[in-house]
Each structure stands twice: as structure tokens, then as C-alpha cells.
Design a protein around this motif. Structure first.
Motif, PDB file in Angstrom:
ATOM      1  N   ALA A   1      -6.250  13.003   6.651  1.00 51.65           N
ATOM      2  CA  ALA A   1      -6.533  11.798   5.884  1.00 51.65           C
ATOM      3  C   ALA A   1      -5.739  11.816   4.585  1.00 51.65           C
ATOM      4  O   ALA A   1      -5.648  12.847   3.928  1.00 51.65           O
ATOM      5  CB  ALA A   1      -8.023  11.697   5.597  1.00 51.65           C
ATOM      6  N   ARG A   2      -5.198  10.671   4.215  1.00 53.93           N
ATOM      7  CA  ARG A   2      -4.377  10.565   3.000  1.00 53.93           C
ATOM      8  C   ARG A   2      -4.850   9.389   2.154  1.00 53.93           C
ATOM      9  O   ARG A   2      -5.279   8.367   2.678  1.00 53.93           O
ATOM     10  CB  ARG A   2      -2.898  10.377   3.363  1.00 53.93           C
ATOM     11  CG  ARG A   2      -2.330  11.526   4.215  1.00 53.93           C
ATOM     12  CD  ARG A   2      -0.883  11.258   4.608  1.00 53.93           C
ATOM     13  NE  ARG A   2      -0.337  12.310   5.462  1.00 53.93           N
ATOM     14  CZ  ARG A   2       0.186  13.439   5.029  1.00 53.93           C
ATOM     15  NH1 ARG A   2       0.246  13.641   3.717  1.00 53.93           N
ATOM     16  NH2 ARG A   2       0.644  14.344   5.858  1.00 53.93           N
ATOM     17  N   SER A   3      -4.746   9.546   0.838  1.00 55.34           N
ATOM     18  CA  SER A   3      -5.158   8.497  -0.094  1.00 55.34           C
ATOM     19  C   SER A   3      -3.939   7.785  -0.653  1.00 55.34           C
ATOM     20  O   SER A   3      -2.923   8.407  -0.964  1.00 55.34           O
ATOM     21  CB  SER A   3      -5.972   9.099  -1.248  1.00 55.34           C
ATOM     22  OG  SER A   3      -7.139   9.716  -0.772  1.00 55.34           O
ATOM     23  N   ALA A   4      -4.060   6.463  -0.789  1.00 58.37           N
ATOM     24  CA  ALA A   4      -3.004   5.630  -1.373  1.00 58.37           C
ATOM     25  C   ALA A   4      -3.624   4.305  -1.781  1.00 58.37           C
ATOM     26  O   ALA A   4      -4.784   4.017  -1.441  1.00 58.37           O
ATOM     27  CB  ALA A   4      -1.866   5.429  -0.382  1.00 58.37           C
ATOM     28  N   ALA A   5      -2.883   3.499  -2.508  1.00 59.66           N
ATOM     29  CA  ALA A   5      -3.376   2.182  -2.910  1.00 59.66           C
ATOM     30  C   ALA A   5      -3.604   1.313  -1.674  1.00 59.66           C
ATOM     31  O   ALA A   5      -2.858   1.381  -0.702  1.00 59.66           O
ATOM     32  CB  ALA A   5      -2.379   1.510  -3.845  1.00 59.66           C
ATOM     33  N   LEU A   6      -4.645   0.515  -1.707  1.00 60.39           N
ATOM     34  CA  LEU A   6      -4.995  -0.336  -0.573  1.00 60.39           C
ATOM     35  C   LEU A   6      -3.867  -1.291  -0.219  1.00 60.39           C
ATOM     36  O   LEU A   6      -3.492  -1.417   0.940  1.00 60.39           O
ATOM     37  CB  LEU A   6      -6.277  -1.110  -0.890  1.00 60.39           C
ATOM     38  CG  LEU A   6      -6.720  -2.147   0.136  1.00 60.39           C
ATOM     39  CD1 LEU A   6      -7.011  -1.486   1.474  1.00 60.39           C
ATOM     40  CD2 LEU A   6      -7.948  -2.906  -0.374  1.00 60.39           C
ATOM     41  N   ALA A   7      -3.355  -1.992  -1.207  1.00 63.77           N
ATOM     42  CA  ALA A   7      -2.207  -2.896  -1.023  1.00 63.77           C
ATOM     43  C   ALA A   7      -2.401  -3.845   0.148  1.00 63.77           C
ATOM     44  O   ALA A   7      -1.519  -4.017   0.995  1.00 63.77           O
ATOM     45  CB  ALA A   7      -0.927  -2.085  -0.841  1.00 63.77           C
ATOM     46  N   GLY A   8      -3.576  -4.475   0.217  1.00 61.28           N
ATOM     47  CA  GLY A   8      -3.818  -5.471   1.262  1.00 61.28           C
ATOM     48  C   GLY A   8      -4.023  -4.906   2.641  1.00 61.28           C
ATOM     49  O   GLY A   8      -3.921  -5.633   3.639  1.00 61.28           O
TER      50      GLY A   8
END
Length: 241
Positions: free
Chosen positions: A106-113
Motif C-alpha cells: 500500500a502506498r500513500s499519495a494525494a487523492l487528485a480526483g
């Protein structure tokens, strides 16, 4: 990239089942319920989203936005883990509904739609007051010819630490319920000291043990050092809850 399948009723049913299992193990201080996703009340594009890929009998991409709910649950504990690690047990539970397979890192990043991307079936996870506390999205993919090894998996025999162990110090609210009843608002307003309410359970019946509002076990009411207690007699699985 393989073509995305049509969002048919079966895919929506699968996605909802995955969302329900994820909500059941999400480390939140509030019991969460799966509701329809309304983009107008969804998370901001800069919200932290945890993404993971599942490859197996039914392959899919998963997306979870729950940084605030997780932060509240972990507040005041000694757990110093990332949002992705905190959500791993919930992601494992969600993908268990898809059948055999491998859940990637699992990786975290900005949702960005991400919840509005083509092919994503999205749900909101609402608290007791109906306000969304988290969001879940699932995009079905075609099954590849072979299931690859999980990226970053330890070699056979190597010591592994379950992500769930990292959440062992998170406190959850347990309550015991001996019965319920329904009353019209008029009778509720007329309640006075001495009123006797008849519950929907016979005397001597087992009490329900709830964790954050979800049924997990049943047991007998006992007295322990002048305090009430519950002796567990039955563990309730998620399919019977």
C-alpha cells in the motif's frame, strides 16, 4: 492496459462487500457505515489517499481516504506508523471478499480526483451522525495470466510482523447490550423515573458485546468485585453480525 469492464450490478455488489469489510476493521473511533458516495461532499484533491493493487481470482485497484479517522484513533497511543500501515489490516479484509490472491504494498499519495476516475466504484464511510469520515474506491481489472509474487515480500523463513500488531495499543469502545425496544416520540417525551420498559429479549438471554457499535460476541452477565461483567460464550463472525 487491459480494458475496464462495465460497471454492472455484480461489480457494484462486490465493491460494496469489500467496502463493508474494510469499514469493519478500519481503526476508527466511530463505527462506520457504507453509504453512497456524493462527490459534492467528498474529500479534497490534496487529501491523503492509500492505494494498493490486488491480483488474484478477481483483480482490482483499491483506494482509501481515511487519514483523519485513523489519526483520531491513533491519537494518544505509542503507535508511530504510517496511514498505509494502519490501513493494511482493513485492506486485507476488503480483498478477502475478492477471493484468493495477493495484495501489493500500500502506498500513500494525494487523492487528485482518484474517486472520480473512470471505472472506480466509490462509497463513503459515514459515522453515526451520517457525516462521511472516510471513502473507499475499487476498480475491477481483468485477471492476468499469472499471479505475481507480492512486491517486497520477505523470503521464506524470514520473520514477519503483522500490520495488525502495530495497532494492538489502539483503544476501542466495547459495550454490552441486553436488549432494545422502540417507542414513539410521544412516549419517549413522557418517560419519568419509575417507568418500566419491556425489552425485546427474555430474562437470562445472552447480552450482545459491541465494538464501536458492531456486534462481535455474546455473553452472560456476571458480577466481578461488585461490578458488572460479561463472560463471553460466543464469538460472532462478520457474516452473522
Amino acid at each position: 492496459m487491459p480494458a475496464l469492464p462495465t460497471l454492472d450490478a455484480e461489480s457494484v455488489t462486490i465493491a460494496r462487500a469489500a467496502a463493508t469489510e474494510l469499514a469493519r476493521l478500519l481503526p476508527s473511533t466511530d463505527a462506520l457505515t457504507v453509504v453512497e458516495h456524493d462527490p459534492a461532499s467528498g474529500p479534497a484533491d490534496d487529501a491523503v489517499a492509500v492505494r494498493a493493487a490486488f491480483v488474484g481470482a478477481v483483480s482490482a485497484d483499491l483506494l482509501v481516504v481515511a487519514d483523519q479517522a485513523v489519526a483520531e484513533a491513533l491519537a494518544g497511543t505509542d503507535a508511530t506508523i504510517s496511514v498505509a500501515d494502519a490501513l493494511r489490516p482493513a485492506l486485507d479484509a476488503a480483498t478477502a471478499t475478492l477471493g484468493a490472491g495477493v495484495l501489493d504494498e500500500a502506498r500513500s499519495a494525494a487523492l487528485a480526483g482518484g474517486l472520480e476516475e473512470e471505472g472506480v466504484i466509490a462509497f463513503a464511510l459515514a459515522g453515526a451522525d451520517g457525516t462521511p469520515q472516510a471513502w473507499f474506491g475499487l476498480r475491477m481489472r481483468q485477471r492476468p495470466e499469472a499471479v505475481p509474487q507480492q512486491r517486497g515480500a520477505a523470503a521464506p523463513g524470514a520473520a514477519q510482523v503483522s500490520p495488525l500488531r502495530l495497532l494492538h495499543d489502539v483503544e476501542m469502545t466495547l459495550t454490552a447490550e441486553i436488549g432494545r425496544t422502540k417507542l414513539p416520540v410521544r412516549q419517549v417525551l413522557e418517560l419519568v423515573p419509575g417507568t418500566v420498559l419491556e425489552l425485546d429479549r427474555a430474562a437470562g438471554s445472552l447480552a450482545d458485546v459491541m465494538v464501536n457499535g458492531r456486534l462481535v460476541a455474546r455473553g452472560e452477565v456476571v458480577v466481578v468485585d461488585e461490578d458488572y461483567g460479561i463472560r463471553i460464550t460466543e464469538i460472532v463472525g462478520s457474516e452473522n453480525a
